[in-house]
Design a protein around this motif. Structure first.
Motif, PDB file in Angstrom:
ATOM      1  N   PHE A 184       0.953  -1.213   0.058  1.00 28.33           N
ATOM      2  CA  PHE A 184      -0.058   0.026   0.072  1.00 28.33           C
ATOM      3  C   PHE A 184       0.889   1.155   0.003  1.00 28.33           C
ATOM      4  O   PHE A 184       1.145   1.763   1.064  1.00 28.33           O
ATOM      5  CB  PHE A 184      -0.782  -0.151   1.340  1.00 28.33           C
ATOM      6  CG  PHE A 184      -2.064  -1.173   1.506  1.00 28.33           C
ATOM      7  CD1 PHE A 184      -3.252  -0.803   0.791  1.00 28.33           C
ATOM      8  CD2 PHE A 184      -1.769  -2.488   1.782  1.00 28.33           C
ATOM      9  CE1 PHE A 184      -4.053  -1.817   0.618  1.00 28.33           C
ATOM     10  CE2 PHE A 184      -2.723  -3.285   1.685  1.00 28.33           C
ATOM     11  CZ  PHE A 184      -3.965  -3.027   1.132  1.00 28.33           C
ATOM     12  N   ASN A 185       1.148   1.657  -1.261  1.00 33.36           N
ATOM     13  CA  ASN A 185       2.090   2.748  -1.379  1.00 33.36           C
ATOM     14  C   ASN A 185       1.745   4.106  -1.599  1.00 33.36           C
ATOM     15  O   ASN A 185       2.420   5.193  -1.497  1.00 33.36           O
ATOM     16  CB  ASN A 185       3.317   2.252  -2.265  1.00 33.36           C
ATOM     17  CG  ASN A 185       2.766   1.845  -3.601  1.00 33.36           C
ATOM     18  OD1 ASN A 185       1.927   2.553  -4.211  1.00 33.36           O
ATOM     19  ND2 ASN A 185       2.869   0.885  -4.168  1.00 33.36           N
ATOM     20  N   HIS A 186       0.399   4.271  -2.096  1.00 31.82           N
ATOM     21  CA  HIS A 186      -0.191   5.571  -2.042  1.00 31.82           C
ATOM     22  C   HIS A 186      -1.566   5.788  -1.272  1.00 31.82           C
ATOM     23  O   HIS A 186      -2.173   4.843  -1.726  1.00 31.82           O
ATOM     24  CB  HIS A 186      -0.202   5.968  -3.777  1.00 31.82           C
ATOM     25  CG  HIS A 186       0.868   6.132  -4.409  1.00 31.82           C
ATOM     26  ND1 HIS A 186       1.885   5.155  -4.564  1.00 31.82           N
ATOM     27  CD2 HIS A 186       1.548   7.465  -4.732  1.00 31.82           C
ATOM     28  CE1 HIS A 186       2.945   5.584  -5.230  1.00 31.82           C
ATOM     29  NE2 HIS A 186       2.726   7.016  -5.241  1.00 31.82           N
ATOM     30  N   HIS A 187      -1.757   6.657  -0.546  1.00 35.04           N
ATOM     31  CA  HIS A 187      -3.069   7.097   0.183  1.00 35.04           C
ATOM     32  C   HIS A 187      -3.515   8.208  -0.287  1.00 35.04           C
ATOM     33  O   HIS A 187      -2.781   9.178  -0.107  1.00 35.04           O
ATOM     34  CB  HIS A 187      -2.827   6.655   1.605  1.00 35.04           C
ATOM     35  CG  HIS A 187      -2.108   5.491   2.075  1.00 35.04           C
ATOM     36  ND1 HIS A 187      -0.734   5.154   2.083  1.00 35.04           N
ATOM     37  CD2 HIS A 187      -2.753   4.244   2.204  1.00 35.04           C
ATOM     38  CE1 HIS A 187      -0.411   4.047   2.508  1.00 35.04           C
ATOM     39  NE2 HIS A 187      -1.652   3.434   2.584  1.00 35.04           N
ATOM     40  N   TYR A 188      -4.817   8.368  -0.671  1.00 39.00           N
ATOM     41  CA  TYR A 188      -5.423   9.698  -0.943  1.00 39.00           C
ATOM     42  C   TYR A 188      -6.663   9.904  -0.359  1.00 39.00           C
ATOM     43  O   TYR A 188      -7.525   9.152   0.022  1.00 39.00           O
ATOM     44  CB  TYR A 188      -5.698   9.635  -2.687  1.00 39.00           C
ATOM     45  CG  TYR A 188      -4.312   9.550  -3.270  1.00 39.00           C
ATOM     46  CD1 TYR A 188      -3.536  10.387  -3.789  1.00 39.00           C
ATOM     47  CD2 TYR A 188      -4.228   8.287  -3.956  1.00 39.00           C
ATOM     48  CE1 TYR A 188      -2.322  10.259  -4.567  1.00 39.00           C
ATOM     49  CE2 TYR A 188      -3.047   7.997  -4.777  1.00 39.00           C
ATOM     50  CZ  TYR A 188      -2.018   8.964  -4.999  1.00 39.00           C
ATOM     51  OH  TYR A 188      -1.095   8.725  -5.884  1.00 39.00           O
ATOM     52  N   ALA A 189      -6.646  11.412   0.002  1.00 40.57           N
ATOM     53  CA  ALA A 189      -7.807  11.460   0.727  1.00 40.57           C
ATOM     54  C   ALA A 189      -8.241  10.661   2.079  1.00 40.57           C
ATOM     55  O   ALA A 189      -9.322  10.374   2.029  1.00 40.57           O
ATOM     56  CB  ALA A 189      -8.927  11.918  -0.104  1.00 40.57           C
TER      57      ALA A 189
END
Length: 444
Positions: free
Chosen positions: A264-269
């Protein structure tokens, strides 16, 4: 020897389901002789002689693609001989591949296995199912289990979830403001074009797992108007994260020796509460299968199997330090070339491999090309696959085939559209160089 459709004999035939023509199954045949129909043009063909030396008059040549029917038929026919196949390679009946291609691959394996008998590896094909469950990590049990995982080569799909993108969804926060602004102007037309550049895989999670992919590149986000629900995202929104994780877990339930990586390398909002929700989801779905953080050098297949661990989760957010089953993101570095030039990509991959940390981390070689603004404009209608990926795959795959796993070599390799070439098999085969090296040491 020839055989005519309709005559009773003991020779095995296959029938092209489109043309109803019958073909003799003979692995030593260089070509087939087909009767000339009234619709075909007569021309001068090659000179052929029958076994009794008589002349066979021919009227030209043609290539015919044969659709043999369901793979299940071939699995049933070949099931008795499959357990005897021994080689460091692998063959299987893969979904979306013509049966003829699978037979050629199997015949090649049989020929090679007659010459080499070391390093056995057998794939299990069940006659009562239509597709093979690939269990390549289990096949490494005898010889590679003492090696730490940072020495083993894994295959990874880039933006693994992007096989389905909802073009009716809003544009994600992973996109620049100008892209979101244009989507507001051109609406559905713009999103349809975006989809062509957002999709980087064609296979679902289950199909990727069956093909041998064991590492998943994941980007998640909340969705406007959807509360705490989390979705995969790449330009536009994809499936729910929960549904994807359930699909992966179902595979693991029936393949107890297989191990996967979730990155899980990108988390948005996402606020703290959203991270807590995702972490609880992971714990609930995978439970005791989640591998607790340890020294990378301690992680071997044997270590994981003894503890029934099947899932390593890498979480690129400070909250990872609060949970024993979340591996911090810095232990999974993935240098990014950010180029459209295949040769520059190869140079970058070589440089970053030479700079790879020798201890304490895994390593991802991102064998992917990244479209720039002018790339998208030139191929706006065509999309990522046809304008950038397909034509550069030969260069990228040649680099992959030349690699060697180990502390000083490749560890995890990522690719777009893993089904376009035999990517998973190519990467998996690299591991057998480790076996050959061990065999040499034993001889000395």
């Amino acid at each position: 020897m020839a055989a005519t459709a309709g005559h009773t004999n003991r020779l095995m035939h296959v029938t092209n389901k489109f043309s109803s023509r019958c073909f003799l199954v003979d692995t030593g045949t260089d070509l087939n002789v087909l009767p000339l129909t009234t619709f075909e043009t007569r021309a001068r063909g090659p000179t052929l002689r029958a076994a009794n030396r008589s002349m066979i008059k021919t009227f030209g040549t043609c290539s015919v693609q044969i659709q043999l029917g369901k793979d299940k038929f071939l699995v049933n026919c070949l099931a008795k001989c499959l357990p005897d196949l021994v080689h460091v390679d692998q063959a299987g009946f893969i979904k979306n591949r013509y049966s003829a291609d699978n037979v050629v691959k199997l015949i090649s394996l049989i020929n090679i296995s007659q010459q080499q008998f070391d390093l056995p590896m057998v794939k299990m094909l069940k006659p009562d199912v239509d597709k093979t469950k690939v269990k390549w990590e289990k096949d490494l049990e005898i010889s590679i289990s003492p090696d730490v995982w940072m020495s083993i080569c894994e295959d990874r799909s880039h933006d693994s979830f992007s096989f389905w993108i909802d073009e009716k969804s809003p544009v994600g926060l992973d996109q620049p403001v100008v892209v979101r602004h244009l989507a507001g102007i051109f609406r559905s037309l713009w999103k349809k074009m975006m989809k062509k550049w957002s999709v980087t895989q064609s296979l679902t999670f289950s199909e990727q797992l069956e093909a041998g992919i064991r590492y998943f590149d994941l980007r998640v986000s909340t969705k406007p108007g959807e509360g705490d629900e989390l979705y995969f995202i790449h330009g536009l929104f994809g499936n729910k994260v929960y549904d994807g994780l359930i699909e992966i877990n179902n595979f693991l339930k029936s393949h107890s020796k297989e191990v996967i990586f979730l990155d899980f390398n990108h988390h948005y909002a996402m606020q703290d509460s959203n991270h807590q929700y995702l972490i609880q989801m992971l714990s609930k779905i995978f439970g005791s299968r989640l591998c607790r953080v340890n020294l990378v050098e301690e992680i071997t297949l044997q270590y994981l199997w003894e503890r029934n661990y099947q899932v390593l989760v890498f979480y690129h957010h400070p909250v990872a330090h609060d949970f024993p089953f979340l591996w911090p993101g810095h232990q999974m570095p993935a240098p990014w070339a950010n180029t459209t030039d295949a040769q520059k990509l190869v140079q970058f991959l070589e440089t970053t491999l030479n700079e790879r940390a020798k201890r304490g981390t895994f390593h991802v070689s991102q064998a992917i090309l990244t479209p720039q603004a002018k790339t998208v404009i030139r191929g706006l209608i065509v999309g990522l696959r046809d304008s950038l990926v397909t034509r550069n795959l030969p260069v990228i795959m040649n680099w992959v085939k030349c690699q060697k796993p180990g502390v000083n070599g490749v560890n995890i390799i990522t690719s777009d559209f893993v089904e376009l070439v035999d990517f998973a098999t190519t990467v998996i085969k690299l591991n057998y160089q480790l076996l050959h090296d061990k065999s040499k040491h034993r001889h000395f």
